[in-house]
Design a protein around this motif. Structure first.
Motif, PDB file in Angstrom:
ATOM      1  N   VAL A 107       0.848  -1.196   0.000  1.00 13.04           N
ATOM      2  CA  VAL A 107       0.000   0.000   0.000  1.00 13.04           C
ATOM      3  C   VAL A 107       0.886   1.249   0.000  1.00 13.04           C
ATOM      4  O   VAL A 107       0.640   2.208  -0.743  1.00 13.04           O
ATOM      5  CB  VAL A 107      -0.969  -0.001   1.202  1.00 13.04           C
ATOM      6  CG1 VAL A 107      -1.697   1.331   1.337  1.00 13.04           C
ATOM      7  CG2 VAL A 107      -1.977  -1.148   1.086  1.00 13.04           C
ATOM      8  N   ILE A 138      -4.336  -3.122  -5.758  1.00 11.74           N
ATOM      9  CA  ILE A 138      -3.494  -2.059  -5.205  1.00 11.74           C
ATOM     10  C   ILE A 138      -2.629  -1.457  -6.307  1.00 11.74           C
ATOM     11  O   ILE A 138      -2.488  -0.234  -6.409  1.00 11.74           O
ATOM     12  CB  ILE A 138      -2.639  -2.593  -4.035  1.00 11.74           C
ATOM     13  CG1 ILE A 138      -3.548  -2.986  -2.860  1.00 11.74           C
ATOM     14  CG2 ILE A 138      -1.605  -1.561  -3.595  1.00 11.74           C
ATOM     15  CD1 ILE A 138      -2.838  -3.776  -1.766  1.00 11.74           C
ATOM     16  N   ARG A 142      -6.834   0.724  -6.986  1.00  5.30           N
ATOM     17  CA  ARG A 142      -8.202   0.438  -6.541  1.00  5.30           C
ATOM     18  C   ARG A 142      -8.185  -0.191  -5.165  1.00  5.30           C
ATOM     19  O   ARG A 142      -7.233  -0.875  -4.802  1.00  5.30           O
ATOM     20  CB  ARG A 142      -8.879  -0.560  -7.492  1.00  5.30           C
ATOM     21  CG  ARG A 142      -9.137  -0.070  -8.884  1.00  5.30           C
ATOM     22  CD  ARG A 142      -9.896  -1.106  -9.718  1.00  5.30           C
ATOM     23  NE  ARG A 142      -9.108  -2.323  -9.977  1.00  5.30           N
ATOM     24  CZ  ARG A 142      -9.300  -3.510  -9.402  1.00  5.30           C
ATOM     25  NH1 ARG A 142     -10.263  -3.684  -8.514  1.00  5.30           N
ATOM     26  NH2 ARG A 142      -8.538  -4.538  -9.725  1.00  5.30           N
ATOM     27  N   ARG A 143      -9.262   0.010  -4.423  1.00  9.89           N
ATOM     28  CA  ARG A 143      -9.424  -0.679  -3.148  1.00  9.89           C
ATOM     29  C   ARG A 143      -9.725  -2.142  -3.456  1.00  9.89           C
ATOM     30  O   ARG A 143     -10.665  -2.453  -4.187  1.00  9.89           O
ATOM     31  CB  ARG A 143     -10.565  -0.063  -2.343  1.00  9.89           C
ATOM     32  CG  ARG A 143     -10.790  -0.743  -1.013  1.00  9.89           C
ATOM     33  CD  ARG A 143     -11.965  -0.147  -0.252  1.00  9.89           C
ATOM     34  NE  ARG A 143     -12.151  -0.846   0.996  1.00  9.89           N
ATOM     35  CZ  ARG A 143     -11.481  -0.592   2.109  1.00  9.89           C
ATOM     36  NH1 ARG A 143     -10.588   0.370   2.120  1.00  9.89           N
ATOM     37  NH2 ARG A 143     -11.694  -1.282   3.211  1.00  9.89           N
ATOM     38  N   THR A 145     -11.167  -5.877  -3.268  1.00  7.88           N
ATOM     39  CA  THR A 145     -12.395  -6.488  -2.759  1.00  7.88           C
ATOM     40  C   THR A 145     -12.010  -7.847  -2.177  1.00  7.88           C
ATOM     41  O   THR A 145     -10.916  -8.350  -2.414  1.00  7.88           O
ATOM     42  CB  THR A 145     -13.432  -6.673  -3.883  1.00  7.88           C
ATOM     43  OG1 THR A 145     -12.847  -7.469  -4.913  1.00  7.88           O
ATOM     44  CG2 THR A 145     -13.855  -5.328  -4.454  1.00  7.88           C
ATOM     45  N   GLU A 152      -8.201  -6.112   5.625  1.00  7.73           N
ATOM     46  CA  GLU A 152      -8.954  -4.867   5.481  1.00  7.73           C
ATOM     47  C   GLU A 152      -8.537  -3.859   6.552  1.00  7.73           C
ATOM     48  O   GLU A 152      -8.372  -2.663   6.271  1.00  7.73           O
ATOM     49  CB  GLU A 152     -10.460  -5.135   5.553  1.00  7.73           C
ATOM     50  CG  GLU A 152     -11.280  -3.913   5.252  1.00  7.73           C
ATOM     51  CD  GLU A 152     -12.763  -4.224   5.071  1.00  7.73           C
ATOM     52  OE1 GLU A 152     -13.464  -3.314   4.603  1.00  7.73           O
ATOM     53  OE2 GLU A 152     -13.196  -5.346   5.378  1.00  7.73           O
ATOM     54  N   TYR A 155      -5.096  -2.568   5.541  1.00  5.87           N
ATOM     55  CA  TYR A 155      -5.265  -1.717   4.358  1.00  5.87           C
ATOM     56  C   TYR A 155      -5.843  -0.360   4.771  1.00  5.87           C
ATOM     57  O   TYR A 155      -5.363   0.691   4.348  1.00  5.87           O
ATOM     58  CB  TYR A 155      -6.166  -2.401   3.330  1.00  5.87           C
ATOM     59  CG  TYR A 155      -6.388  -1.557   2.102  1.00  5.87           C
ATOM     60  CD1 TYR A 155      -5.512  -1.636   1.021  1.00  5.87           C
ATOM     61  CD2 TYR A 155      -7.447  -0.656   2.032  1.00  5.87           C
ATOM     62  CE1 TYR A 155      -5.689  -0.840  -0.106  1.00  5.87           C
ATOM     63  CE2 TYR A 155      -7.638   0.143   0.917  1.00  5.87           C
ATOM     64  CZ  TYR A 155      -6.757   0.050  -0.145  1.00  5.87           C
ATOM     65  OH  TYR A 155      -6.931   0.847  -1.247  1.00  5.87           O
ATOM     66  N   ASN A 156      -6.891  -0.373   5.586  1.00  2.00           N
ATOM     67  CA  ASN A 156      -7.516   0.875   6.027  1.00  2.00           C
ATOM     68  C   ASN A 156      -6.528   1.728   6.810  1.00  2.00           C
ATOM     69  O   ASN A 156      -6.458   2.943   6.619  1.00  2.00           O
ATOM     70  CB  ASN A 156      -8.753   0.592   6.880  1.00  2.00           C
ATOM     71  CG  ASN A 156      -9.896   0.012   6.072  1.00  2.00           C
ATOM     72  OD1 ASN A 156      -9.922   0.085   4.845  1.00  2.00           O
ATOM     73  ND2 ASN A 156     -10.848  -0.592   6.763  1.00  2.00           N
ATOM     74  N   SER A 159      -3.770   3.098   4.391  1.00  2.00           N
ATOM     75  CA  SER A 159      -4.349   4.087   3.482  1.00  2.00           C
ATOM     76  C   SER A 159      -4.698   5.376   4.206  1.00  2.00           C
ATOM     77  O   SER A 159      -4.420   6.474   3.708  1.00  2.00           O
ATOM     78  CB  SER A 159      -5.597   3.514   2.806  1.00  2.00           C
ATOM     79  OG  SER A 159      -5.259   2.404   2.010  1.00  2.00           O
TER      80      SER A 159
END
Length: 187
Positions: A107, A138, A142-143, A145, A152, A155-156, A159
């Motif tokens: 990320v 990535i 794009r986020r 799925t 997640e 990633y959150n 980001s």
């Protein structure tokens, strides 16, 4: 690249750097290393100053057990380079599953468009169990799925930190909880 490495390391530190894993790297002869580079002449061990030799010896004694990467450049400031390589190697002794710290690195690499970091870590992320589809998303900006809950959360966290330079408490707590090693998130 330094900014990307620093933010990757910050993500990992905030998510739970701590408990040491036991690894036994094979000791390599420092004279056998082959550094790369075209902007800075790759040094041989015999050409190095005592401080440069110390950095290389520490590098070879670390979990990396090799000199692939930006180390030819870091040798130009061996005291800082040694601290930098130790900082980067901290990820090998974190309780955070490798799949998650590789995700945080990807990320960060994508955010800073750091091709070297991306190239150096994408294969490792897949080997550690991260879905190639997540890596591809990535790479495309794009986020992803279909991430697992721990993926997640990481990633959150990464980001949000990169985009806003801060992390909300809820995001921090979710990442901290997700990064705790368990059988469920450490395949």
């Amino acid at each position: 690249m330094v900014r990307a490495l620093t933010l990757s390391a910050a993500v990992l530190a905030l998510v739970g750097v701590g408990a040491a894993q036991t690894t036994t790297p094979q000791k390599r002869d420092p004279r056998s290393i082959r550094l790369r580079g075209d902007r800075f002449k790759p040094l041989t061990y015999d050409e190095m100053t005592p401080a440069q030799k110390t950095m290389i010896e520490h590098l070879l004694a670390s979990p990396r057990a090799g000199a692939d990467g930006p180390f030819n450049v870091l040798l130009r400031s061996p005291e800082m380079g040694d601290l930098g390589q130790q900082f980067g190697a901290a990820r090998f002794s974190t309780p955070v599953p490798r799949r998650l710290w590789e995700l945080a690195i990807l990320v960060t690499a994508r955010h800073w468009t750091s091709q070297f970091e991306w190239f150096a870590h994408r294969r490792g992320a897949v080997q550690a169990g991260l879905s190639p589809a997540i890596c591809d998303a990535i790479a495309e900006g794009r986020r992803p799925t279909a991430m697992k809950p721990d993926e997640e959360a990481v990633y959150n966290f990464a980001s949000e930190l990169l985009d806003t330079k801060q992390v909300r408490d809820a995001t921090f707590n979710a990442a901290k909880d997700a990064a705790r090693p368990t059988a469920a998130n450490n395949p």
